[in-house]
Write an enzyme that holds these catalytic residues in place. Structure first.
Site, PDB file in Angstrom:
ATOM      1  N   GLU A  73      -6.332   5.036   6.930  1.00  0.00           N
ATOM      2  CA  GLU A  73      -6.322   6.517   7.283  1.00  0.00           C
ATOM      3  C   GLU A  73      -7.748   7.151   5.960  1.00  0.00           C
ATOM      4  OE1 GLU A  73      -2.994   5.829   5.339  1.00  0.00           O
ATOM      5  OE2 GLU A  73      -2.154   5.201   7.586  1.00  0.00           O
ATOM      6  N   GLY A 105       3.155  -0.970   4.792  1.00  0.00           N
ATOM      7  CA  GLY A 105       2.571   0.640   4.221  1.00  0.00           C
ATOM      8  C   GLY A 105       4.090   1.050   3.918  1.00  0.00           C
ATOM      9  N   SER A 125       3.727  -1.278  10.294  1.00  0.00           N
ATOM     10  CA  SER A 125       4.727  -1.958  10.207  1.00  0.00           C
ATOM     11  C   SER A 125       5.301  -3.374  10.119  1.00  0.00           C
ATOM     12  CB  SER A 125       5.157  -1.131  12.125  1.00  0.00           C
ATOM     13  OG  SER A 125       5.352  -0.206  12.322  1.00  0.00           O
ATOM     14  N   GLY A 177       2.843   2.787  10.573  1.00  0.00           N
ATOM     15  CA  GLY A 177       3.408   3.800  10.553  1.00  0.00           C
ATOM     16  C   GLY A 177       3.600   4.343  12.085  1.00  0.00           C
ATOM     17  N   HIS A 199     -10.283   1.464   4.393  1.00  0.00           N
ATOM     18  CA  HIS A 199      -7.929   1.768   5.562  1.00  0.00           C
ATOM     19  C   HIS A 199      -7.843   2.921   6.048  1.00  0.00           C
ATOM     20  CE1 HIS A 199      -4.560   2.772   5.987  1.00  0.00           C
ATOM     21  NE2 HIS A 199      -3.526   1.646   5.829  1.00  0.00           N
ATOM     22  N   ASN A 206       0.631  -0.976   0.135  1.00  0.00           N
ATOM     23  CA  ASN A 206      -0.038   0.108  -0.397  1.00  0.00           C
ATOM     24  C   ASN A 206       0.941   1.481  -0.148  1.00  0.00           C
ATOM     25  OD1 ASN A 206      -1.550   2.061   0.392  1.00  0.00           O
ATOM     26  ND2 ASN A 206      -1.967   1.597   2.613  1.00  0.00           N
ATOM     27  N   TRP A 207       1.080   1.881  -1.168  1.00  0.00           N
ATOM     28  CA  TRP A 207       1.506   2.496  -1.147  1.00  0.00           C
ATOM     29  C   TRP A 207       1.472   4.447  -0.580  1.00  0.00           C
ATOM     30  CZ3 TRP A 207       3.934   2.677  -6.773  1.00  0.00           C
ATOM     31  CH2 TRP A 207       4.947   0.708  -7.026  1.00  0.00           C
ATOM     32  N   LYS A 208      -0.100   4.037  -0.346  1.00  0.00           N
ATOM     33  CA  LYS A 208      -0.027   5.472   0.419  1.00  0.00           C
ATOM     34  C   LYS A 208      -0.020   6.624  -0.915  1.00  0.00           C
ATOM     35  CE  LYS A 208       0.013   3.454   4.977  1.00  0.00           C
ATOM     36  NZ  LYS A 208       0.296   4.009   5.984  1.00  0.00           N
ATOM     37  N   GLU A 217      -5.103  -4.982  10.919  1.00  0.00           N
ATOM     38  CA  GLU A 217      -4.545  -3.237  11.227  1.00  0.00           C
ATOM     39  C   GLU A 217      -4.925  -2.468  11.993  1.00  0.00           C
ATOM     40  OE1 GLU A 217      -1.656  -2.440   7.061  1.00  0.00           O
ATOM     41  OE2 GLU A 217      -4.175  -1.085   7.353  1.00  0.00           O
TER      42      GLU A 217
HETATM   43  P1  PGA Z   1       3.081   0.574   7.415  1.00  0.00           P
HETATM   44  O1  PGA Z   1       1.225   0.777   7.181  1.00  0.00           O
HETATM   45  O2  PGA Z   1       2.633  -0.741   6.405  1.00  0.00           O
HETATM   46  O3  PGA Z   1       3.671   1.921   7.534  1.00  0.00           O
HETATM   47  O4  PGA Z   1       2.361   0.714   9.382  1.00  0.00           O
HETATM   48  C1  PGA Z   1       0.511  -0.833   6.988  1.00  0.00           C
HETATM   49  C2  PGA Z   1      -0.954   0.281   5.810  1.00  0.00           C
HETATM   50  O5  PGA Z   1      -1.546   1.338   6.923  1.00  0.00           O
HETATM   51  O6  PGA Z   1      -1.188  -0.315   5.438  1.00  0.00           O
END
Ligand code: PGA
Length: 269
Positions: free
Chosen positions: A115, A251, A230, A191, A113, A26-28, A185
């Protein structure tokens, strides 16, 4: 392995198929189109070395989907979007629909997600429409669920997961449930570098599977549940070896081809 391969030679994503492990990037909101192409040029040849029984999905921003899907076309890598509207078209400024994604060669979509829930008002009511829409369109939905740190500390983790899993999948027919991927998650792990422990991940993901078994026990054994939060090259093998964990949604550590490769290489059927 081969029984899931259609004529194109690509393994089918979205079929239960004995819970093929799935590792998704997931590159966001990262990588311009040029950055995304550069990643794919390095990643694709090396990705051929990942075990054939592992599904590999890359989810770039909308602007890079076409280029990434074209580069990935004859590879074992699938392309996913990070969100989707449930209508095919209409007055929904800033939104993107399933037919628009399919036309580009997109095969999967991340839905719900944290976010999107936290910053953009994504609701369980909308997700209850988006998940069946993605399935009907032939896209593999990767539905994200998870608790905040406060919810965990208050002993509310299971209540939160129950609410999200039950609401977001309410309109999905039992027969289609094995075609949904769920990503657990924990929001406090995203993150932050604060990965869930193996015990926490297994307990929560086992609970998610038990929630699906409230609908149907056989389906619960077939549905794939990923861990996200993470994940990196150092912890991926331990997390993905857990009994109920079928892969990872990654991510930050998916932004470099090398680290995403090491994570995908740690997935075991
Ligand atoms: P992260 O993000 O690996 O940077 O913690 C995971 C995600 O939000 O899917």
């Amino acid at each position: 392995m081969t029984e899931n391969r259609p004529a194109s030679g690509k393994p089918e994503v979205g079929l239960p198929a004995g819970r093929r492990p799935l590792v998704a990037a997931n590159w966001k909101m990262n990588k311009t189109n040029a950055d995304a192409e550069e990643f794919m040029r390095e990643f694709l040849p090396a990705a051929e070395g990942i075990a054939a029984d592992v599904d590999v999905v890359v989810c770039p921003p909308f602007t890079a989907l076409r280029a990434v899907a074209e580069l990935a076309r004859d590879s074992r890598v699938r392309v996913g979007a990070q969100n989707m509207h449930e209508e095919d078209s209409g007055a929904f400024t800033g939104e993107v629909s399933a037919p628009m994604l399919l036309e580009l060669g997109v095969e999967a979509v991340v839905l719900g997600h944290s976010e999107r829930r936290q910053y953009f008002g994504e609701t369980d009511a909308a997700l209850a429409r988006k998940v069946p829409k993605a399935l009907d369109a032939g896209l593999l939905p990767i539905l994200c669920v998870g608790e905040t740190e406060q919810e965990r500390e208050a002993g509310e983790t299971e209540r939160k997961l129950r609410h999200q899993v039950q609401s977001d999948l309410a309109a999905v027919d039992v027969a289609r449930l094995p075609d949904v991927v769920i990503a657990y998650e924990p929001i406090w792990a995203i993150g932050t570098g604060k990965t869930a422990t193996a015990e926490q991940a297994q307990a929560a993901i086992g609970f998610v599977r038990a929630l699906v078994s409230d609908r149907d026990g056989g389906v619960a054994r077939a549905v794939r549940v990923l861990y996200g939060g993470s994940v990196d090259a150092g912890n991926a093998a331990e997390l993905m070896a857990l009994e109920d964990v079928d892969g990872a949604l990654v991510g930050g550590a998916s932004l470099s081809p090398d680290s995403f490769l090491s994570i995908a290489a740690a997935a075991r059927p």
